[in-house]
Design a protein around this motif. Structure first.
Motif, PDB file in Angstrom:
ATOM      1  N   GLN A  42       0.829  -1.216   0.000  1.00 56.88           N
ATOM      2  CA  GLN A  42       0.000   0.000   0.000  1.00 56.88           C
ATOM      3  C   GLN A  42       0.857   1.256   0.000  1.00 56.88           C
ATOM      4  N   ILE A  43       1.946   1.242   0.744  1.00 58.19           N
ATOM      5  CA  ILE A  43       2.825   2.418   0.761  1.00 58.19           C
ATOM      6  C   ILE A  43       3.461   2.608  -0.608  1.00 58.19           C
ATOM      7  N   VAL A  44       3.975   1.537  -1.179  1.00 63.74           N
ATOM      8  CA  VAL A  44       4.594   1.626  -2.508  1.00 63.74           C
ATOM      9  C   VAL A  44       3.575   2.128  -3.531  1.00 63.74           C
ATOM     10  N   GLY A  45       2.344   1.647  -3.442  1.00 64.72           N
ATOM     11  CA  GLY A  45       1.300   2.057  -4.374  1.00 64.72           C
ATOM     12  C   GLY A  45       0.593   3.340  -3.983  1.00 64.72           C
ATOM     13  N   MET A  46       1.023   3.942  -2.888  1.00 59.79           N
ATOM     14  CA  MET A  46       0.440   5.179  -2.352  1.00 59.79           C
ATOM     15  C   MET A  46      -1.074   5.051  -2.154  1.00 59.79           C
TER      16      MET A  46
END
Length: 106
Positions: A42-46
């Motif tokens: 989720q962080i990588v994909g914002m």
């Protein structure tokens, strides 16, 4: 050994260490109801909730040895009500240090 998973970054008034130790990672999973891989993705994909970003920062401070009350104070002062573009890179750095490790410093 924690140095391999410790991210160092400026936060507040100085550079600080952030470490998602096993207990802090378990707490992050409990708070978010998600596994580490899902949080990282989720962080990588914002696409992660804003609260997840501040929890990563807070738990990283605690995992590096800061008192929970001080970690909460710093997050309230320097992470809450801030543009997400300011806190996302820090939260990502903390998670990435735990996911991939960091280079050893000499």
């Amino acid at each position: 050994m924690a140095d391999r998973i410790t991210h160092r970054a400026f936060f507040g008034e100085t550079e600080r260490p952030f470490t998602l130790t096993d207990p802090m990672l378990a707490e992050l999973e409990r708070l978010t109801g998600q596994g580490t891989g899902a949080i990282y993705a989720q962080i990588v994909g914002m696409t992660c909730p804003a609260r997840t970003l501040t929890e990563i920062i807070r738990l990283g401070l605690i995992g590096a040895g800061m008192a929970p009350e001080e970690a909460m104070r710093l997050c309230t002062t320097y992470a809450h009500n801030r543009p997400l573009t300011e806190i996302l890179p820090l939260a990502f750095g903390i998670m990435d240090a735990r996911w991939s490790g960091v280079e050893a410093t000499t």
